[in-house]
Design a protein around this motif. Structure first.
Motif, PDB file in Angstrom:
ATOM      1  N   PRO A 197      25.613   2.897 -22.908  1.00 13.09           N
ATOM      2  CA  PRO A 197      25.265   1.475 -22.805  1.00 13.09           C
ATOM      3  C   PRO A 197      26.484   0.584 -22.981  1.00 13.09           C
ATOM      4  O   PRO A 197      27.447   0.953 -23.625  1.00 13.09           O
ATOM      5  CB  PRO A 197      24.286   1.284 -23.951  1.00 13.09           C
ATOM      6  CG  PRO A 197      24.742   2.264 -24.997  1.00 13.09           C
ATOM      7  CD  PRO A 197      25.221   3.469 -24.230  1.00 13.09           C
ATOM      8  N   VAL A 198      26.412  -0.619 -22.392  1.00 14.45           N
ATOM      9  CA  VAL A 198      27.446  -1.636 -22.525  1.00 14.45           C
ATOM     10  C   VAL A 198      26.842  -2.843 -23.223  1.00 14.45           C
ATOM     11  O   VAL A 198      25.749  -3.289 -22.861  1.00 14.45           O
ATOM     12  CB  VAL A 198      27.991  -2.050 -21.142  1.00 14.45           C
ATOM     13  CG1 VAL A 198      28.956  -3.207 -21.271  1.00 14.45           C
ATOM     14  CG2 VAL A 198      28.637  -0.870 -20.433  1.00 14.45           C
ATOM     15  N   GLN A 199      27.543  -3.359 -24.220  1.00 14.52           N
ATOM     16  CA  GLN A 199      27.078  -4.546 -24.918  1.00 14.52           C
ATOM     17  C   GLN A 199      27.786  -5.786 -24.382  1.00 14.52           C
ATOM     18  O   GLN A 199      28.987  -5.748 -24.084  1.00 14.52           O
ATOM     19  CB  GLN A 199      27.338  -4.429 -26.422  1.00 14.52           C
ATOM     20  CG  GLN A 199      26.607  -3.287 -27.099  1.00 14.52           C
ATOM     21  CD  GLN A 199      25.095  -3.428 -27.004  1.00 14.52           C
ATOM     22  OE1 GLN A 199      24.550  -4.537 -27.185  1.00 14.52           O
ATOM     23  NE2 GLN A 199      24.407  -2.327 -26.707  1.00 14.52           N
ATOM     24  N   GLN A 200      27.043  -6.865 -24.250  1.00 11.22           N
ATOM     25  CA  GLN A 200      27.651  -8.121 -23.830  1.00 11.22           C
ATOM     26  C   GLN A 200      28.802  -8.472 -24.779  1.00 11.22           C
ATOM     27  O   GLN A 200      28.654  -8.427 -25.997  1.00 11.22           O
ATOM     28  CB  GLN A 200      26.619  -9.249 -23.832  1.00 11.22           C
ATOM     29  CG  GLN A 200      27.154 -10.567 -23.301  1.00 11.22           C
ATOM     30  CD  GLN A 200      26.073 -11.638 -23.262  1.00 11.22           C
ATOM     31  OE1 GLN A 200      25.012 -11.491 -23.856  1.00 11.22           O
ATOM     32  NE2 GLN A 200      26.340 -12.723 -22.557  1.00 11.22           N
ATOM     33  N   ARG A 254      34.090  -6.902 -11.074  1.00  8.59           N
ATOM     34  CA  ARG A 254      32.965  -6.119 -11.570  1.00  8.59           C
ATOM     35  C   ARG A 254      33.437  -4.699 -11.841  1.00  8.59           C
ATOM     36  O   ARG A 254      34.294  -4.173 -11.122  1.00  8.59           O
ATOM     37  CB  ARG A 254      31.794  -6.113 -10.579  1.00  8.59           C
ATOM     38  CG  ARG A 254      31.290  -7.502 -10.234  1.00  8.59           C
ATOM     39  CD  ARG A 254      29.996  -7.449  -9.435  1.00  8.59           C
ATOM     40  NE  ARG A 254      28.874  -6.994 -10.245  1.00  8.59           N
ATOM     41  CZ  ARG A 254      28.194  -7.774 -11.094  1.00  8.59           C
ATOM     42  NH1 ARG A 254      28.536  -9.046 -11.246  1.00  8.59           N
ATOM     43  NH2 ARG A 254      27.191  -7.295 -11.790  1.00  8.59           N
ATOM     44  N   ALA A 255      32.878  -4.094 -12.881  1.00 14.59           N
ATOM     45  CA  ALA A 255      33.220  -2.720 -13.247  1.00 14.59           C
ATOM     46  C   ALA A 255      32.011  -1.822 -13.046  1.00 14.59           C
ATOM     47  O   ALA A 255      30.880  -2.199 -13.376  1.00 14.59           O
ATOM     48  CB  ALA A 255      33.678  -2.652 -14.706  1.00 14.59           C
ATOM     49  N   PRO A 260      24.162  -0.677 -11.780  1.00 18.26           N
ATOM     50  CA  PRO A 260      25.330   0.062 -11.289  1.00 18.26           C
ATOM     51  C   PRO A 260      26.669  -0.531 -11.713  1.00 18.26           C
ATOM     52  O   PRO A 260      27.679   0.154 -11.704  1.00 18.26           O
ATOM     53  CB  PRO A 260      25.178  -0.004  -9.771  1.00 18.26           C
ATOM     54  CG  PRO A 260      24.382  -1.248  -9.525  1.00 18.26           C
ATOM     55  CD  PRO A 260      23.421  -1.345 -10.682  1.00 18.26           C
ATOM     56  N   ASP A 261      26.685  -1.809 -12.085  1.00 18.19           N
ATOM     57  CA  ASP A 261      27.954  -2.418 -12.475  1.00 18.19           C
ATOM     58  C   ASP A 261      27.696  -3.594 -13.406  1.00 18.19           C
ATOM     59  O   ASP A 261      26.554  -3.989 -13.648  1.00 18.19           O
ATOM     60  CB  ASP A 261      28.768  -2.846 -11.255  1.00 18.19           C
ATOM     61  CG  ASP A 261      27.981  -3.735 -10.299  1.00 18.19           C
ATOM     62  OD1 ASP A 261      27.038  -4.410 -10.756  1.00 18.19           O
ATOM     63  OD2 ASP A 261      28.315  -3.768  -9.101  1.00 18.19           O
ATOM     64  N   VAL A 262      28.804  -4.151 -13.934  1.00 16.68           N
ATOM     65  CA  VAL A 262      28.712  -5.267 -14.867  1.00 16.68           C
ATOM     66  C   VAL A 262      29.848  -6.237 -14.567  1.00 16.68           C
ATOM     67  O   VAL A 262      30.944  -5.830 -14.154  1.00 16.68           O
ATOM     68  CB  VAL A 262      28.792  -4.769 -16.331  1.00 16.68           C
ATOM     69  CG1 VAL A 262      30.143  -4.120 -16.626  1.00 16.68           C
ATOM     70  CG2 VAL A 262      28.510  -5.892 -17.326  1.00 16.68           C
ATOM     71  N   GLY A 263      29.589  -7.517 -14.741  1.00 12.33           N
ATOM     72  CA  GLY A 263      30.611  -8.519 -14.484  1.00 12.33           C
ATOM     73  C   GLY A 263      31.674  -8.541 -15.574  1.00 12.33           C
ATOM     74  O   GLY A 263      31.388  -8.316 -16.761  1.00 12.33           O
ATOM     75  N   LEU A 264      32.919  -8.784 -15.162  1.00  4.70           N
ATOM     76  CA  LEU A 264      34.045  -8.894 -16.085  1.00  4.70           C
ATOM     77  C   LEU A 264      34.475 -10.356 -16.153  1.00  4.70           C
ATOM     78  O   LEU A 264      34.833 -10.956 -15.128  1.00  4.70           O
ATOM     79  CB  LEU A 264      35.209  -8.029 -15.617  1.00  4.70           C
ATOM     80  CG  LEU A 264      34.920  -6.523 -15.510  1.00  4.70           C
ATOM     81  CD1 LEU A 264      36.100  -5.812 -14.868  1.00  4.70           C
ATOM     82  CD2 LEU A 264      34.619  -5.939 -16.880  1.00  4.70           C
TER      83      LEU A 264
END
Length: 389
Positions: free
Chosen positions: A331-334, A287-288, A296-300
């Protein structure tokens, strides 16, 4: 401030089949380079970039340039070429051509591949040379080799006859073999022909010298070489199942040693390594942290299934890490590429695989962003001046 973070792959060992190092191959060759063409994995490298006398193995470059000329329409297989006095003057392994001959290009190709004809190389060289000479053709081959990334290759003639400055590295020879196999699949079957009788004039020179052909181990090319200075060498390739291995060796003391070494290399490369599944597409590896995000985070995760060529004997773990520059700004895009999974198998090159975001993370609202900044400030206050970045 942006920082680098890593996640130890050893902590994620349960996610995939991992392997212990394969037994190293103790080559007797003075220089050797073995690569799994299918995955691009280098299995062995010994004096791989040292320019050495390539002997007849450098005929592969004459063949490659000739294949290019045929592909581009500058030469045809049925075209007949004259034999010069210079071509006829070569000794060693020849087709026994003389100045009365006009030889089909296809016969010249077989004469080089199967019979290792020094004279056949010169006939093609003079036909394709910018100035009509073998020396001019050698200069062109050197230039073309540089363009192809063969930076340790310099040609002084077309056939590998001993001459000062005529040099190639085993890495360059393997690269050239790969280009022949990849770029000219229509011509590559010529390399597994075991016999060629050119008009019956040379009954003592009709057999292919490649010691691996016909052994039932998938060998189908490419070229042997031998001079007193270079010793015995081979650029070889074999295919078993979906895998192909390419190797180049030089500096063996005898034809028998070359045959034994080559067979040992093929057996080792196919028996000690196998393609293994590392992770599935969409499987979370790490996770990042996300800066100023609604989460708070996103899966890698890998975007595609990951497989790698690894030693066959299973162990508990493989050294590696997940590396990213973070925190990642929202923002982070899938599907955004955010990190790399770096696997480090013992005795093999690193394997780098991109990891992407498993979902989208929008920017956080006002209160969320205020909370993030407050947490960061408190963290720095707690660490004191020495912890500040």
């Amino acid at each position: 401030m942006t920082r680098f973070f890593g996640v130890a792959v050893s902590a994620l060992a349960a996610l995939w089949m991992l392997s212990a190092p394969a037994a190293a191959f103790e080559t007797k060759a003075g220089a050797a380079y073995i690569v799994d063409q299918t995955s691009g994995t280098v299995l062995l490298s010994k004096e791989a970039d040292k320019p050495i006398p390539p002997a007849s193995m450098s005929k592969l470059m004459t063949l490659y340039v000739t294949f290019e000329a045929i592909r581009d329409g500058r030469l045809s297989l049925n075209e007949k070429l004259p034999v010069s006095r210079h071509a006829m003057s070569y000794g060693g392994s020849t087709m026994f051509l003389d100045t009365t001959d006009n030889v089909r290009v296809e016969d010249l190709l077989r004469g080089i591949i199967v019979l290792s004809g020094n004279d056949a190389c010169v006939v093609l060289a003079e036909a394709l040379s910018p100035d009509g000479t073998e020396a001019g053709f050698a200069r062109y081959m050197t230039q073309r080799a540089q363009q192809m990334g063969m930076t340790n290759s310099t040609f002084m003639n077309s056939n590998g006859w001993p001459q000062a400055g005529h040099r190639m590295s085993v890495r360059d020879l393997a690269l050239l073999a790969n280009r022949i196999i990849t770029d000219f699949p229509n011509f590559y079957p010529l390399f597994k022909e075991q016999e060629f009788e050119f008009d019956g004039r040379a009954p003592s020179n009709t057999r292919n010298r490649n010691p691996l052909l016909g052994l039932g181990i998938g060998a189908d090319g490419l070229k042997t070489g031998h001079t007193e200075e270079a010793g015995y060498g081979l650029v070889g390739s074999a295919k078993q199942g979906d895998r192909r291995v390419i190797f180049a060796i030089s500096g063996l003391p005898s034809a028998q040693a070359r045959a034994a070494e080559s067979r040992g290399i093929v057996n080792w490369a196919f028996r000690q390594f196998a393609q293994r599944e590392v992770a599935k597409a969409g499987q979370e590896i790490a996770r990042a942290e996300v800066w100023m995000g609604a989460e708070p985070d996103v899966g890698l995760v890998p975007a595609e299934d990951i497989s790698a060529l690894l030693p066959v004997f299973a162990g508990d773990e493989i050294e590696g890490e997940v590396v990213y520059r973070g925190p990642v700004s929202a923002p982070v895009q899938q599907g955004d590429t955010l990190a790399e999974l770096v696997l480090k198998p013992e005795e093999l090159d690193e394997i780098r695989v991109p990891l992407v975001a498993d979902r989208s993370v929008p920017r956080g609202g006002f209160l969320s962003r205020i909370a993030t900044v407050a947490i960061l400030l408190l963290d720095r206050l707690n660490k004191g001046p020495e912890g500040a970045l």
